[in-house]
Motif scaffolding. Structure first.
Motif, PDB file in Angstrom:
ATOM      1  N   LYS A 219       6.363  -5.672  -4.680  1.00 44.52           N
ATOM      2  CA  LYS A 219       5.216  -6.197  -5.433  1.00 44.52           C
ATOM      3  C   LYS A 219       3.903  -5.841  -4.740  1.00 44.52           C
ATOM      4  O   LYS A 219       2.909  -5.509  -5.395  1.00 44.52           O
ATOM      5  CB  LYS A 219       5.340  -7.709  -5.608  1.00 44.52           C
ATOM      6  CG  LYS A 219       6.381  -8.082  -6.661  1.00 44.52           C
ATOM      7  CD  LYS A 219       6.478  -9.571  -6.868  1.00 44.52           C
ATOM      8  CE  LYS A 219       7.492  -9.894  -7.969  1.00 44.52           C
ATOM      9  NZ  LYS A 219       7.741 -11.330  -8.115  1.00 44.52           N
ATOM     10  N   PHE A 220       3.885  -5.918  -3.413  1.00 44.60           N
ATOM     11  CA  PHE A 220       2.645  -5.560  -2.711  1.00 44.60           C
ATOM     12  C   PHE A 220       2.356  -4.064  -2.821  1.00 44.60           C
ATOM     13  O   PHE A 220       1.210  -3.656  -2.964  1.00 44.60           O
ATOM     14  CB  PHE A 220       2.690  -6.008  -1.242  1.00 44.60           C
ATOM     15  CG  PHE A 220       2.271  -7.441  -1.093  1.00 44.60           C
ATOM     16  CD1 PHE A 220       0.925  -7.795  -1.141  1.00 44.60           C
ATOM     17  CD2 PHE A 220       3.210  -8.446  -0.943  1.00 44.60           C
ATOM     18  CE1 PHE A 220       0.523  -9.123  -1.035  1.00 44.60           C
ATOM     19  CE2 PHE A 220       2.828  -9.781  -0.839  1.00 44.60           C
ATOM     20  CZ  PHE A 220       1.480 -10.117  -0.885  1.00 44.60           C
ATOM     21  N   LYS A 221       3.413  -3.242  -2.758  1.00 47.39           N
ATOM     22  CA  LYS A 221       3.192  -1.795  -2.876  1.00 47.39           C
ATOM     23  C   LYS A 221       2.595  -1.449  -4.232  1.00 47.39           C
ATOM     24  O   LYS A 221       1.815  -0.508  -4.363  1.00 47.39           O
ATOM     25  CB  LYS A 221       4.496  -1.031  -2.655  1.00 47.39           C
ATOM     26  CG  LYS A 221       4.792  -0.916  -1.178  1.00 47.39           C
ATOM     27  CD  LYS A 221       5.865   0.112  -0.852  1.00 47.39           C
ATOM     28  CE  LYS A 221       6.225   0.001   0.627  1.00 47.39           C
ATOM     29  NZ  LYS A 221       7.648  -0.197   0.874  1.00 47.39           N
ATOM     30  N   ARG A 222       2.967  -2.216  -5.251  1.00 46.53           N
ATOM     31  CA  ARG A 222       2.452  -1.945  -6.602  1.00 46.53           C
ATOM     32  C   ARG A 222       1.152  -2.670  -6.904  1.00 46.53           C
ATOM     33  O   ARG A 222       0.647  -2.609  -8.029  1.00 46.53           O
ATOM     34  CB  ARG A 222       3.481  -2.392  -7.633  1.00 46.53           C
ATOM     35  CG  ARG A 222       4.685  -1.497  -7.649  1.00 46.53           C
ATOM     36  CD  ARG A 222       5.473  -1.746  -8.913  1.00 46.53           C
ATOM     37  NE  ARG A 222       6.766  -1.105  -8.821  1.00 46.53           N
ATOM     38  CZ  ARG A 222       7.855  -1.514  -9.452  1.00 46.53           C
ATOM     39  NH1 ARG A 222       7.793  -2.562 -10.247  1.00 46.53           N
ATOM     40  NH2 ARG A 222       8.985  -0.865  -9.322  1.00 46.53           N
ATOM     41  N   ALA A 223       0.631  -3.414  -5.932  1.00 48.25           N
ATOM     42  CA  ALA A 223      -0.584  -4.212  -6.186  1.00 48.25           C
ATOM     43  C   ALA A 223      -1.726  -3.305  -6.640  1.00 48.25           C
ATOM     44  O   ALA A 223      -1.885  -2.188  -6.154  1.00 48.25           O
ATOM     45  CB  ALA A 223      -0.978  -4.961  -4.923  1.00 48.25           C
ATOM     46  N   VAL A 224      -2.509  -3.795  -7.578  1.00 50.97           N
ATOM     47  CA  VAL A 224      -3.631  -3.019  -8.122  1.00 50.97           C
ATOM     48  C   VAL A 224      -4.776  -2.992  -7.111  1.00 50.97           C
ATOM     49  O   VAL A 224      -5.181  -4.032  -6.577  1.00 50.97           O
ATOM     50  CB  VAL A 224      -4.114  -3.676  -9.444  1.00 50.97           C
ATOM     51  CG1 VAL A 224      -5.442  -3.098  -9.877  1.00 50.97           C
ATOM     52  CG2 VAL A 224      -3.066  -3.488 -10.525  1.00 50.97           C
ATOM     53  N   THR A 225      -5.284  -1.789  -6.823  1.00 55.02           N
ATOM     54  CA  THR A 225      -6.482  -1.672  -5.962  1.00 55.02           C
ATOM     55  C   THR A 225      -7.550  -0.934  -6.764  1.00 55.02           C
ATOM     56  O   THR A 225      -7.951  -1.399  -7.818  1.00 55.02           O
ATOM     57  CB  THR A 225      -6.143  -0.958  -4.635  1.00 55.02           C
ATOM     58  OG1 THR A 225      -5.360   0.201  -4.909  1.00 55.02           O
ATOM     59  CG2 THR A 225      -5.381  -1.875  -3.691  1.00 55.02           C
ATOM     60  N   ASP A 226      -8.025   0.224  -6.266  1.00 57.55           N
ATOM     61  CA  ASP A 226      -8.995   1.017  -7.028  1.00 57.55           C
ATOM     62  C   ASP A 226      -8.906   2.453  -6.539  1.00 57.55           C
ATOM     63  O   ASP A 226      -8.036   2.785  -5.744  1.00 57.55           O
ATOM     64  CB  ASP A 226     -10.413   0.443  -6.869  1.00 57.55           C
ATOM     65  CG  ASP A 226     -10.771   0.244  -5.410  1.00 57.55           C
ATOM     66  OD1 ASP A 226     -10.573   1.172  -4.600  1.00 57.55           O
ATOM     67  OD2 ASP A 226     -11.228  -0.868  -5.053  1.00 57.55           O
ATOM     68  N   SER A 227      -9.827   3.319  -6.972  1.00 59.51           N
ATOM     69  CA  SER A 227      -9.663   4.736  -6.629  1.00 59.51           C
ATOM     70  C   SER A 227     -10.560   5.174  -5.471  1.00 59.51           C
ATOM     71  O   SER A 227     -10.735   6.367  -5.243  1.00 59.51           O
ATOM     72  CB  SER A 227      -9.896   5.585  -7.876  1.00 59.51           C
ATOM     73  OG  SER A 227     -11.124   5.200  -8.447  1.00 59.51           O
ATOM     74  N   ASP A 228     -11.129   4.224  -4.720  1.00 60.87           N
ATOM     75  CA  ASP A 228     -11.917   4.572  -3.532  1.00 60.87           C
ATOM     76  C   ASP A 228     -11.059   5.342  -2.529  1.00 60.87           C
ATOM     77  O   ASP A 228      -9.887   5.010  -2.371  1.00 60.87           O
ATOM     78  CB  ASP A 228     -12.351   3.274  -2.827  1.00 60.87           C
ATOM     79  CG  ASP A 228     -13.801   2.955  -3.104  1.00 60.87           C
ATOM     80  OD1 ASP A 228     -14.397   3.671  -3.931  1.00 60.87           O
ATOM     81  OD2 ASP A 228     -14.304   1.986  -2.508  1.00 60.87           O
ATOM     82  N   THR A 229     -11.664   6.285  -1.827  1.00 62.69           N
ATOM     83  CA  THR A 229     -10.855   7.018  -0.843  1.00 62.69           C
ATOM     84  C   THR A 229     -11.416   6.933   0.580  1.00 62.69           C
ATOM     85  O   THR A 229     -10.660   6.944   1.539  1.00 62.69           O
ATOM     86  CB  THR A 229     -10.732   8.512  -1.222  1.00 62.69           C
ATOM     87  OG1 THR A 229     -12.022   8.985  -1.570  1.00 62.69           O
ATOM     88  CG2 THR A 229      -9.759   8.714  -2.361  1.00 62.69           C
TER      89      THR A 229
END
Ligand code: TYM
Length: 333
Positions: A219-229
């Motif tokens: 679940k944590f691996k699939r957590a939504v973040t954003d596209s910042d690099t």
């Protein structure tokens, strides 16, 4: 002796399996406070039937919740742990307080609006008057503080209004309690929809306390973040709500500050960060899950805990209820 200590009280509805939001927003803080205060922690089972429940599941979850409270560090010798429906004064004072709660106030409650939208086919009277029962839960024990997550603040505020109104008519009867909201973990958001709070009704974004480590990590691996690099792990709740939520969780379980977390992950991407948060959560929950399982194997012990708890709670609750009955003019039995 007991009365010299300040009093704390809180409860959780056994309407779903306990999750990380319940733990970080509530139970974890209770355990930290239970040394210095006279504490009452209960399973708010009366509240759960405002929404339809499967009876056998409700019974099972109530028992698991008692075991989890103890596993999270609430020592039954120093905390009063009980089941709401075992102490009739809750329902009794709940009725009285309904008569001192205004229709308009209840109509403004966010939880009522949310739940009546979610359960449009069952907008029952109990769902509407729920805050009066919650006010009774609290006021019976005259607590100084009510430790809850941010979503319950409105309910503690209406409880204060009801208590003030009653005191205004009948003279000093109830102590006016304060909500006590933790700094980190007060509002844990869903992992896959960081705009909504973590709740059992959205299981993919919700981490349950009894869940297997591999499921939690997934679940944590699939957590939504954003596209910042470039140095993406930065605390910016407005523009990066998913990342801010993970940072909040990590801060709550490791005790680290946001600047420390930013430094720890500087130059790293989300992959490493999400795994680290997942692992920290797994390690925090592991002993709790194992201890809960161990306790659940000894139903006899759990029974002695909740029976003794109900007896202690009943003693205090009765006192407040009798005072209220006298003040409103009921003939003594
Ligand atoms: P309930 O059962 O919905 O939630 C129990 C506790 O967990 C907190 N919580 C959260 N904290 C942070 N992030 C989240 N995503 C999150 N989800 C839940 C809640 O704030 C709460 O502290 N009405 C109450 C139960 C209740 C009660 C009471 C509480 C009944 N009587 C008297 C205090 C005092 C409720 O529905 O909480």
């Amino acid at each position: 002796m007991e009365n010299e200590k300040k009093v704390l009280l809180s409860g959780i509805q056994p309407s779903g399996d306990l999750h990380l939001g319940n733990y970080l927003g509530a139970i974890r803080n209770w355990a930290q406070l239970s040394d210095q205060f006279d504490c009452y922690w209960f399973m708010a089972d009366l509240h759960t039937i405002t929404v339809r429940q499967v009876p056998a599941e409700l019974r099972r979850r109530t028992l698991v919740q008692i075991a989890t409270y103890i596993a999270c560090g609430l020592d039954p010798d120093r905390n009063t742990i009980f089941v709401q429906s075992h102490v009739p004064a809750h329902a009794q004072l709940g009725w009285v307080l309904q008569c001192y709660t205004m229709f308009g106030e209840l109509s403004r409650m966010t939880q009522f609006k949310d739940k009546s939208a979610k359960h449009a086919d069952n907008i029952n009277a109990g769902l509407f008057t729920y805050p009066s029962l919650m006010a009774a839960d609290i006021l019976l024990y005259q607590p100084d503080f009510v430790p809850v997550g941010a979503d319950q603040k409105q309910h503690v505020e209406i409880c204060r209004d009801i208590a003030n109104r009653f005191n205004g008519v009948y003279g000093e009867t109830f102590k006016i309690p304060e909500p006590y909201i933790p700094k980190a973990g007060a509002r844990v958001m869903s992992l896959n929809q960081p705009g909504t709070k973590m709740s059992k009704s959205m299981p993919e974004g919700c981490v349950f306390l009894m869940e297997k480590p591999e499921d939690i990590l997934r679940k944590f691996k699939r957590a939504v973040t954003d596209s910042d690099t470039v140095d993406p792990v930065r605390y910016d709740p407005e523009n990066k709500p998913g990342v801010a939520n993970l940072m909040q969780i990590y801060a709550a379980v490791t005790g680290r500050s946001y600047p420390q977390i930013e430094e720890e992950f500087s130059g790293q991407g989300y992959g490493a960060f999400k795994s680290a948060v997942g692992e920290a959560v797994v390690e925090t929950l592991r002993p709790i899950r194992e201890e809960t399982e161990r306790l659940l194997a000894d139903k006899g012990y759990l029974e002695t805990v909740y029976r003794a708890g109900a007896q202690r709670a009943e003693h205090i609750a009765r006192r407040t209820l009798s005072k209220v009955y006298r003040k409103v003019g009921f003939l003594a039995p």
